[in-house]
Write an enzyme that holds these catalytic residues in place. Structure first.
Site, PDB file in Angstrom:
ATOM      1  N   TYR A  50      80.284 -13.419  33.704  1.00  0.00           N
ATOM      2  CA  TYR A  50      81.658 -13.707  33.269  1.00  0.00           C
ATOM      3  C   TYR A  50      82.209 -14.992  33.880  1.00  0.00           C
ATOM      4  CZ  TYR A  50      83.298 -10.773  37.333  1.00  0.00           C
ATOM      5  OH  TYR A  50      83.549 -10.196  38.550  1.00  0.00           O
ATOM      6  N   GLU A  51      83.358 -15.410  33.342  1.00  0.00           N
ATOM      7  CA  GLU A  51      83.978 -16.705  33.671  1.00  0.00           C
ATOM      8  C   GLU A  51      83.059 -17.872  33.319  1.00  0.00           C
ATOM      9  OE1 GLU A  51      86.912 -16.414  34.030  1.00  0.00           O
ATOM     10  OE2 GLU A  51      87.032 -14.329  34.670  1.00  0.00           O
ATOM     11  N   GLY A  52      82.341 -17.731  32.228  1.00  0.00           N
ATOM     12  CA  GLY A  52      81.384 -18.752  31.817  1.00  0.00           C
ATOM     13  C   GLY A  52      80.042 -18.438  32.434  1.00  0.00           C
TER      14      GLY A  52
END
Length: 598
Positions: A442-444
């Site tokens: 997550y978060e890229g």
């Protein structure tokens, strides 16, 4: 059952002996009075809160998970989470680095990052509730209107309200240009938001009286793609003019994701049905505003894996000293026992030292980055602010991807130390592996971070920012280049710095002809850059240790620091040779695979 001891000695070493943060703060009027004693007092109390309040809830929270009442759309956090959060708020921890104008304590980001490292070691799932709120605070502080700041920031600062970031939709994750959530302008200047979001961490819970969702959506006349996205603040409960809570906004939890890890955090499917929101920033420029929160989150995710690496290491070390199995290959070590403790075996030590090195390198990088953030925001010299911001931008994808990849390596290694006992729940090690796995996603995803580093942060300005980091290495080389005792730490980074410059030029030239070449090299490239950064930091830590030992300091901590640095350069740093060779193999062997992937 696992245990956790806050790593205060190593934190203090990095803060005071390597980076001399108190001296750095003296140059910043806002933080000039933040001295060594204040810093130590804060992190000591933070460590007590993490180890005594949230750590005992980690396993139980994982086992219980969150509960959704589908009739009311309300979510109940695991037992004890709400009470722990109330203590967190009462202790003033959410306000630690927030602006005093909104009720904050105004302390440096560095201290906030130390707090959150320990909270993540203690209980990552719980820590995500206040952690995301801090990101929402930063986005609103940077891009919110005066009315939004007045309405939301004091409550986010105090922790009475929490925040989320609502980006992902069922059909799009990283590619936000495809999002479909709509925002219809209303006569009173507000907007009605309609759409569906998924994977929203801390998206619904009973720990705070209100939740402020930062939602990406499209205006009716918005251009297609990422240039047509706006950002909106959408509260769970609408807020009246006097600041009190009004009616329930139709932004509901429609379901909870069933996940591999972080079970104690409510990862929500969010249904938005005409919820009232206000625009944050300018129309169609929502990504710029949201990136404030996203970049804060990326540093935070790196901190999550740092925390898990530390706690996994501590427990694996204790187990390796206690568990007896076989005899040492070089002769009996524990004559009074039926077998030797497994810590005598070389490969067990390799696994332990891998986790230790990645924890200590990650901690140094986190302190380095947050000190740069403090300089970017509060240093009186504009040039210092600008250069600090550029370095943080360069290092952010490395923090996110390199530390979380290392966390995956380390938590698995520590589980391996336990053998079969690591694979079962009672020791707690398998939870650290499961919880860490999301941090790489997550978060890229870490591949996205790699593309960001190589494409946007390095090649887009012809390596100008990378050269600025190279100057830091050059200064250390110039300072210690003739010191024979430092050569084992200085020579590798000097050589790798030159090699990375050459690799950058090669990949950039090939990428100009075929962009897939950048995609093929990016992941290996980031890991090489990560080792260059860690190598620089370990050299600085070794420099301090050598000086202390030369001055007659007999504290074994410094000997241990040198041993860790030597292990890092001998056993971990060396993977850069293979990584660079892989990066140079190009894209053809990957893309010319239609038959293989048919």
């Amino acid at each position: 059952m696992p245990s956790y001891t806050p790593p205060l000695r190593d934190m203090q070493f990095v803060l005071h002996e390597v980076f001399h943060v108190a001296d750095e703060f003296k140059a910043m009027p806002k933080h000039a009075e933040t001295d060594v004693d204040t810093i130590n007092a804060v992190i000591e109390e933070a460590g007590k809160f993490a180890s005594e309040v949230t750590f005992p809830l980690n396993i139980s929270g994982d086992e219980e998970g969150c509960t959704l009442d589908k009739s009311t759309h309300e979510v109940t956090a695991p037992k004890g989470f709400k009470e722990a959060y109330a203590q967190f708020v009462e202790g003033g921890w959410p306000a630690l680095s927030c602006d005093p104008a909104f009720g904050g304590q105004g302390l440096p980001y560095v201290l906030n990052q130390c707090l959150y490292e320990m909270l993540n070691s203690a209980n990552q799932a719980w820590t995500m509730y206040p952690g995301l709120s801090h990101g929402a605070y930063e986005a609103l502080q940077a891009h919110g209107t005066d009315d939004q700041k007045k309405t939301y920031l004091p409550k986010l600062t105090s922790g009475e309200w929490t925040g989320t970031m609502c980006l992902t939709e069922p059909h799009c994750g990283t590619d936000l240009g495809m999002l479909r959530t709509k925002a219809e302008p209303q006569a009173d200047g507000t907007y009605k938001i309609t759409g569906n979001k998924i994977f929203i961490s801390a998206g619904e819970h009973d720990m705070a009286e209100n939740i402020i969702h930062l939602v990406l959506a499209r205006l009716p006349d918005a251009p297609k793609g990422s240039k047509g996205i706006s950002l909106f603040a959408v509260p769970k409960f609408n807020v009246k003019a006097d600041g009190s809570l009004g009616d329930r906004n139709p932004i509901f939890c429609a379901g909870l994701e069933h996940k591999m890890g972080i079970h104690g955090n409510a990862t929500a499917q969010i249904a938005i049905d005409g919820a009232i929101g206000t625009m944050v920033g300018e129309p169609n420029k929502g990504l710029a505003a949201m990136f404030v929160m996203m970049n804060a989150a990326r540093l935070g995710v790196g901190n999550q894996s740092l925390g898990l690496t530390e706690v996994a290491y501590q427990n694996a070390l204790a187990y390796a000293k206690d568990r007896i199995q076989m005899r040492s290959l070089s002769g009996v070590k524990a004559k009074d026992k039926d077998a030797d403790p497994i810590i005598v075996h070389p490969d067990v030590r390799k696994m332990l030292m891998t986790a230790k090195a990645y924890a200590e390198g990650g901690r140094a990088l986190q302190v380095f980055c947050t000190l740069l953030l403090d300089k970017e925001h509060h240093h009186p010299d504009a040039k210092v602010r600008k250069e600090s911001g550029e370095l943080v931008a360069l290092l952010t994808p490395i923090v996110k991807a390199f530390i979380t990849d290392n966390g995956h390596i380390s938590t698995n290694a520590c589980m391996q130390v336990f053998g079969g006992h690591g694979f079962i729940k009672e020791w707690g090690m398998e939870q650290y592996v499961r919880d860490n796995r999301i941090n790489m996603i997550y978060e890229g995803t870490n591949t996205v971070q790699s593309l960001d580093l190589l494409g946007r942060k390095v090649l887009s300005n012809n390596g100008a920012t990378l050269k600025k980091f190279g100057k830091l290495i050059g200064a250390l080389v110039a300072e210690e280049g003739v010191n024979e005792k430092m050569s084992e730490f200085i020579t590798p980074i000097a050589v790798l710095g030159e090699q990375l410059t050459k690799l950058t030029t090669e990949v950039g030239f090939k990428g100009f002809q075929n962009p897939d070449e950048v995609g093929a090299a990016a992941v290996d490239y980031l890991r090489v850059a990560g080792h260059l950064v860690f190598g620089y930091l370990f050299a600085r830590m070794a420099q301090v240790a050598l000086r202390e030992i030369a001055a007659g300091n007999t504290d074994p901590f410094y000997v241990g620091k040198l041993q860790t640095a030597r292990f890092y350069f001998a056993k971990l740093f060396t993977e850069t040779a293979t990584l660079m060779r892989n990066a140079r193999t190009g894209s053809k062997v990957l893309m010319d695979t239609d038959a293989a992937l048919a």
